[in-house]
Design a protein around this motif. Structure first.
Motif, short mmCIF file in Angstrom:
data_model
loop_
_atom_site.label_atom_id
_atom_site.label_comp_id
_atom_site.label_asym_id
_atom_site.label_seq_id
_atom_site.Cartn_x
_atom_site.Cartn_y
_atom_site.Cartn_z
N ILE A 80 0.73 -1.15 -0.06
CA ILE A 80 0.17 0.01 -0.09
C ILE A 80 0.95 1.13 0.01
CG2 ILE A 80 -1.80 1.28 1.26
CD1 ILE A 80 -2.33 -1.34 2.80
N SER A 81 0.80 2.07 -1.11
CA SER A 81 1.48 3.47 -1.07
C SER A 81 0.63 4.57 -0.40
CB SER A 81 1.97 3.67 -2.50
OG SER A 81 2.96 2.76 -2.84
N THR A 82 1.07 5.20 0.27
CA THR A 82 0.34 6.17 0.91
C THR A 82 0.83 7.60 0.29
OG1 THR A 82 1.76 6.81 2.83
CG2 THR A 82 0.13 5.04 2.82
N ASP A 101 -1.05 11.98 -0.95
CA ASP A 101 -1.91 12.61 -1.71
C ASP A 101 -1.51 12.90 -2.94
OD1 ASP A 101 -3.91 12.65 0.17
OD2 ASP A 101 -3.43 14.66 0.98
N GLU A 102 -0.04 13.09 -3.03
CA GLU A 102 0.53 13.59 -4.29
C GLU A 102 0.84 12.48 -5.52
OE1 GLU A 102 1.96 12.65 -1.61
OE2 GLU A 102 4.05 12.13 -1.65
N LEU A 103 0.37 11.23 -5.08
CA LEU A 103 0.77 10.14 -5.91
C LEU A 103 -0.13 9.80 -7.13
CD1 LEU A 103 1.94 7.49 -2.95
CD2 LEU A 103 3.34 9.32 -4.42
N LYS A 104 0.46 9.57 -8.28
CA LYS A 104 -0.54 9.14 -9.38
C LYS A 104 0.18 8.03 -9.98
CE LYS A 104 -3.88 12.15 -10.12
NZ LYS A 104 -3.79 13.46 -10.81
N TYR A 145 4.72 10.31 -10.02
CA TYR A 145 4.33 9.22 -10.34
C TYR A 145 4.67 8.06 -9.40
CZ TYR A 145 2.98 10.14 -15.02
OH TYR A 145 2.05 10.75 -16.09
N GLU A 146 3.92 7.17 -8.62
CA GLU A 146 4.16 6.48 -7.64
C GLU A 146 4.90 5.20 -8.41
OE1 GLU A 146 4.09 3.34 -5.51
OE2 GLU A 146 2.45 2.90 -6.74
N SER A 147 5.97 4.80 -7.52
CA SER A 147 7.02 3.98 -8.07
C SER A 147 7.13 2.88 -7.20
CB SER A 147 8.21 4.52 -8.50
OG SER A 147 9.06 5.31 -7.47
N ASN A 148 6.90 3.23 -5.57
CA ASN A 148 7.66 2.39 -4.76
C ASN A 148 6.67 0.96 -4.99
OD1 ASN A 148 9.00 4.28 -3.58
ND2 ASN A 148 7.82 5.03 -2.00
N SER A 149 5.59 0.87 -5.15
CA SER A 149 4.70 -0.32 -5.11
C SER A 149 5.40 -1.35 -6.24
CB SER A 149 3.14 -0.22 -5.40
OG SER A 149 2.88 0.14 -6.55
N SER A 197 3.96 2.01 2.21
CA SER A 197 5.25 2.96 1.97
C SER A 197 4.96 4.51 2.12
CB SER A 197 5.79 2.87 0.46
OG SER A 197 4.97 3.59 -0.35
N GLY A 198 5.57 5.26 2.71
CA GLY A 198 5.34 6.81 3.03
C GLY A 198 4.82 6.98 4.53
N GLY A 199 4.75 8.06 5.04
CA GLY A 199 3.93 8.38 6.07
C GLY A 199 4.53 7.86 7.61
N VAL A 200 5.76 7.58 7.41
CA VAL A 200 6.35 7.09 8.84
C VAL A 200 7.23 7.95 9.56
CG1 VAL A 200 5.85 4.54 8.47
CG2 VAL A 200 7.94 5.63 7.28
N PRO A 252 9.60 4.00 4.50
CA PRO A 252 9.67 5.17 4.25
C PRO A 252 9.26 5.40 2.74
CG PRO A 252 11.92 4.21 4.52
CD PRO A 252 11.10 3.03 4.58
N GLY A 253 9.01 6.61 2.60
CA GLY A 253 8.21 6.88 1.07
C GLY A 253 9.35 7.17 -0.08
N ASN A 254 10.61 7.72 0.52
CA ASN A 254 11.55 7.84 -0.59
C ASN A 254 12.02 6.57 -1.24
OD1 ASN A 254 12.12 10.78 -0.63
ND2 ASN A 254 12.65 10.49 1.58
N PRO A 255 11.96 6.58 -2.49
CA PRO A 255 12.03 5.30 -3.41
C PRO A 255 13.24 4.49 -2.98
CG PRO A 255 11.11 6.76 -4.87
CD PRO A 255 11.34 7.88 -3.45
P1 AMP Z 1 6.82 10.72 2.87
O1 AMP Z 1 7.40 9.59 3.97
O2 AMP Z 1 5.35 10.20 2.74
O3 AMP Z 1 6.97 11.82 3.44
O4 AMP Z 1 7.32 10.57 1.48
C1 AMP Z 1 8.71 10.77 1.26
C2 AMP Z 1 8.94 11.28 -0.26
O5 AMP Z 1 8.88 10.04 -1.05
C3 AMP Z 1 7.95 12.28 -0.66
O6 AMP Z 1 8.97 13.15 -1.56
C4 AMP Z 1 7.16 11.44 -1.36
O7 AMP Z 1 6.37 12.28 -2.71
C5 AMP Z 1 7.89 10.39 -1.99
N1 AMP Z 1 7.20 9.18 -1.98
C6 AMP Z 1 6.51 8.70 -1.21
N2 AMP Z 1 5.41 7.41 -1.68
C7 AMP Z 1 6.10 7.20 -2.88
C8 AMP Z 1 5.83 6.37 -3.65
N3 AMP Z 1 5.05 5.43 -3.61
N4 AMP Z 1 6.30 6.29 -5.09
C9 AMP Z 1 7.42 7.28 -5.28
N5 AMP Z 1 7.55 8.21 -4.42
C10 AMP Z 1 7.13 8.30 -3.23
#
Ligand code: AMP
Ligand code: MG
Length: 410
Positions: free
Chosen positions: A191-193, A195-198, A210-214, A258-261, A306-309
């Motif tokens: 699950i990617s989290t 608001d900015e992800l497409k 673009y969402e790449s982590n998943s 991924s993200g939000g931690v 973490p969110g960073n790829p």
């Molecule tokens: P966050 O930990 O949610 O603050 O995300 C950290 C950084 O990673 C932000 O620049 C996000 O835009 C990027 N990011 C979060 N999720 C993804 C994802 N699934 N794919 C690509 N980049 C992401």
């Protein structure tokens, strides 16, 4: 012994070493279930029981060459001319042919050795004329492949926990198994989290990416032999996150977000796990990738990556992969660690395990590593073009000319 955490956060271990984090994960394994699959479906699976060979391999003495089977005695002091007493192409022919002194039987590769013969001369060293053959060299006893010389009946040849790569699946067939006991594939929710992800293919508005982590995480799950369940990415609200986690816990054995931690107000995975989940630790001393958390959501293990790829990928390899392997009683697929000499200076972070993306080159001075890309944790291209991750820890300087261990990226 893992290093003890110096700190806690709301009563849970906080900012701990990778070793300590792995230990906590190991204390909470997923229980592995066994299923039988057809050998056709065994590729990339983990063997759940020791396999004993059901046969000898080879099952009978046979020729490793096309040529003539004969008595070694009759080939001494070449050339010698012998009478051709028959042809053995396969098992069906072998009983009818007996090689007597002064005789030779034409034989094909893999065919059973006829009674009386103890060696083979390859066809290239023979001249055939009608019903006789002239041997131009002494025959070779070692051109006979002996019954059981590869595997003997009842011998354990593949052990529990073996990752079934192609040669090993072939070996299951050699040993006589049409079905193989393997560990059931784990279903891993991703699950990617944010608001900015497409999704790729959608139109990006300003501020979106673009969402790449998943996608990368799904590949890593498959690489370990399990089933990724890539869910739609979730917007940054507690309600949508709760709903996605509930759905994942209902259907899957393990959850990866991924993200939000991190520490931010919108880092809702951390927040919801603190308030509604069962959190076991948060933050690990690795760079990149220090923010992850681990715990349970409705009794299902969850890693908040973490969110960073680059970070999400690196944390999977360093933390999630060992956890999955441990749960499946395996150390495979194996990771390859090498020692290299640094040709670029690599910045180390004190008290952290530093995982920089480097390229590795085989030179006349041995293996060397270079760091050609900028090391921002958002720079996925640095991982895509890299060959390895540095494993720089306590006592490593990262200076040019120093030695360093690296983990090869498959
Ligand atoms: P966050 O930990 O949610 O603050 O995300 C950290 C950084 O990673 C932000 O620049 C996000 O835009 C990027 N990011 C979060 N999720 C993804 C994802 N699934 N794919 C690509 N980049 C992401
Ligand atoms: Mg975010």
């Amino acid at each position: 012994m893992p290093q003890q955490s110096e700190d806690t956060y709301r009563g849970i271990p906080y900012f701990i070493s990778l070793e300590e984090a792995i230990e906590i994960c190991y204390d909470n394994p997923i229980s592995a279930e066994i299923e039988k699959v057809s050998i056709d479906d065994a590729h990339g699976r983990i063997l759940a029981e020791d396999l004993k060979s059901l046969v000898n391999d080879p099952p009978f003495d046979n020729s490793s060459m096309d040529g003539f089977a004969l008595r070694h005695e009759d080939s001494k002091n070449p050339p010698n001319t012998l009478e051709i007493c028959g042809t053995i192409q396969a098992a069906a022919d072998s009983g009818s042919v007996v090689v007597k002194p002064g005789q030779a039987a034409r034989i094909m590769t893999g065919a059973p050795i006829p009674e009386g013969a103890d060696s083979i001369l390859m066809i290239e060293k023979c001249d055939v004329e009608g019903s006789v053959v002239t041997l131009n060299e002494e025959a070779k006893p070692h051109f006979i492949r002996k019954k059981g010389e590869n595997l003997s009946l009842g011998k354990v040849s593949l052990t529990k926990g073996t990752y079934l790569r192609p040669a090993r699946v072939g070996l299951c067939a050699t040993m006589g198994y049409p079905e193989i006991p393997v560990f059931r594939k784990l279903k891993v929710a991703i699950i990617s989290t944010g608001d900015e992800l497409k999704s790729p293919g959608e139109k990006l508005e300003f501020g979106e990416l673009y969402e790449s982590n998943s996608y990368g995480l799904a590949g890593l799950v498959s690489w370990l032999g399990h089933e990724p369940v890539r869910m739609n990415s979730v917007s940054d609200t507690i309600e949508s996150l709760r709903q996605a986690l509930d759905e994942a816990a209902e259907n899957c054995d393990l959850i990866l977000t991924s993200g939000g931690v991190s520490m931010g107000d919108w880092d809702l995975v951390r927040k919801i796990m603190e308030e509604e989940g069962d959190l076991k630790f948060w933050r690990v001393k690795i760079r990149p990738g220090s923010p992850p958390l681990f715990g349970h959501w409705k009794n299902v293990p969850i890693f908040g990556l973490p969110g960073n790829p680059v970070s999400s990928h690196v944390v999977f390899r360093m933390l999630v992969a060992p956890f999955i392997r441990k749960s499946m009683h395996t150390q495979e697929p194996k990771e390859l660690e090498l020692t290299v000499t640094l040709q670029d200076k690599v910045k180390v972070v004190d008290k952290f395990l530093t995982l920089r993306r480097v390229t590795v080159h085989n030179t006349e001075n041995g293996l060397v590593a270079m760091q050609p890309r900028h090391q921002g944790s958002g720079n996925l291209e640095s991982l895509a073009s890299g060959d390895a991750l540095t494993l720089l820890g306590e006592g490593d300087s990262g200076e040019i000319g120093s030695e360093c261990k690296v983990l090869i990226l498959g």
